[in-house]
Design a protein around this motif. Structure first.
Motif, short mmCIF file in Angstrom:
data_model
loop_
_atom_site.label_atom_id
_atom_site.label_comp_id
_atom_site.label_asym_id
_atom_site.label_seq_id
_atom_site.Cartn_x
_atom_site.Cartn_y
_atom_site.Cartn_z
N VAL A 141 2.35 3.02 -8.63
CA VAL A 141 2.99 4.07 -7.95
C VAL A 141 3.46 5.22 -8.40
O VAL A 141 3.59 5.08 -9.80
N LYS A 142 4.04 5.97 -7.71
CA LYS A 142 4.84 7.11 -8.01
C LYS A 142 6.38 6.92 -7.89
O LYS A 142 6.65 7.27 -6.54
N ILE A 143 7.29 7.06 -8.74
CA ILE A 143 8.51 6.75 -8.74
C ILE A 143 9.42 8.12 -8.74
O ILE A 143 9.12 8.87 -9.73
N THR A 144 10.19 8.44 -7.87
CA THR A 144 11.34 9.68 -8.15
C THR A 144 12.56 8.98 -7.77
O THR A 144 13.10 8.24 -7.08
N TYR A 145 13.22 9.39 -8.96
CA TYR A 145 14.60 8.92 -9.33
C TYR A 145 15.72 9.93 -8.27
O TYR A 145 15.77 11.02 -8.51
N ILE A 146 16.78 9.06 -7.52
CA ILE A 146 17.57 10.02 -6.58
C ILE A 146 18.91 9.70 -6.96
O ILE A 146 19.27 8.32 -6.83
N LEU A 147 19.69 10.50 -7.56
CA LEU A 147 21.14 10.16 -7.99
C LEU A 147 22.05 10.07 -6.67
O LEU A 147 22.15 11.26 -6.06
N GLN A 148 23.01 8.94 -6.60
CA GLN A 148 23.96 8.81 -5.52
C GLN A 148 25.34 8.92 -6.29
O GLN A 148 25.47 8.05 -7.06
N GLU A 149 25.96 9.93 -6.32
CA GLU A 149 27.05 10.08 -7.32
C GLU A 149 28.05 9.02 -6.83
O GLU A 149 28.83 8.50 -7.90
N GLN A 150 28.51 8.69 -5.75
CA GLN A 150 29.19 7.49 -5.48
C GLN A 150 28.57 6.58 -4.35
O GLN A 150 27.94 6.99 -3.57
N GLY A 165 0.83 -1.17 0.00
CA GLY A 165 0.08 0.06 -0.06
C GLY A 165 0.76 1.38 0.11
O GLY A 165 0.18 2.35 0.29
N ILE A 166 2.06 1.19 -0.28
CA ILE A 166 3.02 2.48 -0.49
C ILE A 166 3.08 2.64 -1.53
O ILE A 166 3.30 1.99 -2.62
N GLU A 167 2.90 4.14 -1.83
CA GLU A 167 2.77 4.74 -3.43
C GLU A 167 3.67 5.47 -3.66
O GLU A 167 4.06 5.88 -5.07
N GLU A 168 4.61 6.25 -2.95
CA GLU A 168 5.54 7.08 -3.01
C GLU A 168 6.96 6.34 -2.69
O GLU A 168 7.34 5.90 -1.63
N ILE A 169 7.69 6.02 -3.86
CA ILE A 169 8.91 5.59 -3.86
C ILE A 169 10.07 6.17 -4.54
O ILE A 169 9.94 6.60 -5.77
N GLY A 170 11.12 6.24 -3.60
CA GLY A 170 12.14 6.81 -4.29
C GLY A 170 13.24 5.81 -4.71
O GLY A 170 13.40 4.92 -3.83
N ILE A 171 14.00 5.87 -5.78
CA ILE A 171 15.02 4.86 -6.15
C ILE A 171 16.41 5.44 -6.39
O ILE A 171 16.49 6.25 -6.95
N ILE A 172 17.31 5.01 -5.48
CA ILE A 172 18.79 5.61 -5.50
C ILE A 172 19.34 4.97 -6.71
O ILE A 172 19.31 3.63 -7.01
N ILE A 173 19.84 5.77 -7.69
CA ILE A 173 20.50 5.42 -8.78
C ILE A 173 22.04 5.67 -8.81
O ILE A 173 22.27 6.79 -8.13
N SER A 174 22.77 5.24 -9.67
CA SER A 174 24.28 5.56 -10.05
C SER A 174 24.21 6.37 -11.20
O SER A 174 23.39 6.28 -12.04
N PRO A 175 25.32 7.13 -11.32
CA PRO A 175 25.39 7.59 -12.80
C PRO A 175 25.69 6.77 -14.01
O PRO A 175 25.12 6.93 -15.09
N GLU A 176 26.29 5.73 -13.59
CA GLU A 176 26.73 4.61 -14.62
C GLU A 176 25.36 3.99 -14.94
O GLU A 176 25.22 3.67 -16.44
N THR A 177 24.37 3.42 -14.16
CA THR A 177 23.28 2.69 -14.51
C THR A 177 21.88 3.37 -14.51
O THR A 177 20.89 2.72 -14.94
N GLY A 178 21.97 4.36 -13.98
CA GLY A 178 20.75 5.18 -13.54
C GLY A 178 19.86 5.27 -14.93
O GLY A 178 18.76 5.17 -14.80
N PRO A 179 20.35 5.92 -15.84
CA PRO A 179 19.63 6.00 -17.22
C PRO A 179 18.72 4.82 -17.73
O PRO A 179 17.68 4.74 -18.21
N GLU A 180 19.70 3.54 -17.35
CA GLU A 180 19.09 2.34 -18.01
C GLU A 180 17.68 2.00 -17.06
O GLU A 180 16.89 1.34 -17.57
N ILE A 181 18.05 2.20 -15.90
CA ILE A 181 17.12 1.84 -14.87
C ILE A 181 15.77 2.68 -15.05
O ILE A 181 14.81 2.14 -15.06
N GLN A 182 15.98 3.93 -15.35
CA GLN A 182 14.86 4.98 -15.44
C GLN A 182 14.30 4.49 -16.79
O GLN A 182 13.06 4.51 -16.73
#
Length: 357
Positions: A73-82, A45-62
């Motif tokens: 659900v609603k996904i927000t992508y959050i970049l973790q540089e390292q 029942g959780i609808e707001e989800i943040g997904i931590i992504i890296s610079p290398e693979t983030g675009p593919e995941i998105q």
């Protein structure tokens, strides 16, 4: 209530596959590992989800996962540089999380138990943190907890040389907003990361309420090849439903639980389940044995394989010797000359070409 899925990192344990793609998108039973977590969170029942992504693979995941519409659900992508630790990922995600309690889920883990029961326990008891544990034979490879008979956590330590118990932390955590202050109070560990175990220990030191529950069902960490194959086996065993929709000629034999996509072609071949065949696959003059997942666009001709995961677009041609316990990357091509050994094992990265002569 929000959710945070960690889908960054470099996936070094699954190389060469993860040189060219995200480990969380490697399929298990023809579904990206990441999506199992998304479905579990949505089912709670959780609808707001943040997904931590890296610079290398983030675009593919998105690109693969999208905005969350397919999961409701609603996904927000959050970049973790390292990749500086699980607690660092929470720190990076703090603007998204705000003061909301949240569940944190490691994107390369698979958990059988329903999240709903744990969420209910966390909310009813107004905990600062709820951790999930599982007894393991090698606790020094994990974060380890010491727990009293009432389930109260007494202490945590990350990858100890002399583990105080065999209770390992599973990649699923529930936190109140108080975790942010705890993370702000810790320093990087000897390996240069902000450890979530240190942050939870800080909560304990501050007298906060931290409890633990032990998983009852299976827990699968898919970070290595053999773990991935085991996850594929368990998912096919427990979740696969027979669905023979493909184009199957009269000389082929389908035995046991087998799922075949409508556009797949099965020609003069035997499939012995549990097996799943993706869209636009062509299986010809071949034997596909139990616990095999063949992803979309794969071509298998004059081959014999079992207990293997074949990624999209891969080709296996003329390999009549038995292929077992293998993971074959996207668009990889295997071909074989006569006279080779009776069994072959592979971990083949994307876009590879292997010819055995």
């Amino acid at each position: 209530m929000k959710a945070l899925i960690l889908s960054g990192g470099k996936g070094t344990r699954l190389r060469p596959l993860t040189y060219t793609g995200a480990k969380q998108l490697v399929p298990v039973a023809n579904k990206p590992i990441l999506w199992y977590g998304l479905e579990a969170i949505a089912a709670a029942g959780i609808e707001e989800i943040g997904i931590i992504i890296s610079p290398e693979t983030g675009p593919e995941i998105q690109a693969k996962t999208g905005n969350g519409e397919r999961f409701g659900v609603k996904i927000t992508y959050i970049l973790q540089e390292q990749p500086l630790g699980l607690a660092h990922a929470v720190k990076v995600a703090q603007p998204f999380l705000g003061d909301s309690p949240f569940v944190m889920y490691l994107g390369d883990n698979l958990i059988q138990d329903s999240l709903g029961q744990f969420l209910q326990h966390f909310q009813q008891k107004s905990l600062d943190a709820l951790i999930l544990l599982r007894q393991v034979s090698n606790p020094s490879a994990f974060g380890v907890a010491t727990v009293d008979e009432q389930g109260h956590v007494l202490a945590l330590v990350e990858k100890p040389q002399a583990p105080p118990s065999n209770l390992a932390l599973v990649g699923l955590y529930f936190f109140a907003a108080s975790i942010h202050a705890a993370i702000a109070a810790i320093q990087p560990s000897a390996r240069g990361e902000l450890e979530i175990t240190d942050a939870i220990q800080t909560l304990l030191n501050q007298g906060k309420t931290v409890e633990a529950l032990e998983l009852q069902g299976w827990w699968l960490d898919t970070g290595k090849k053999d773990d991935l194959l085991e996850a594929n086996r368990i998912i096919l065993d427990s979740l696969l439903r027979q669905d023979k929709q493909g184009q199957i000629d009269e000389t082929s034999k389908i035995i046991g639980r087998v799922a075949i996509a409508p556009s797949a072609q099965i020609i003069n071949s035997t499939l012995r389940g549990p097996v799943i065949i993706g869209e636009n696959c062509r299986i010809e003059n071949s034997f596909i044995g139990p616990y095999s997942s063949i992803a979309d666009e794969a071509i298998i001709q004059d081959a014999d394989l079992e207990h293997s995961v074949i990624l999209p677009g891969a080709q296996i041609l003329g390999v009549q010797q038995r292929i077992v316990d293998s993971v074959i990357g996207q668009r990889a091509r295997l071909s074989l000359a006569p006279g080779q050994p009776r069994a072959l094992r592979f971990l083949v990265g994307d876009d590879s070409q292997i010819e055995l002569v």
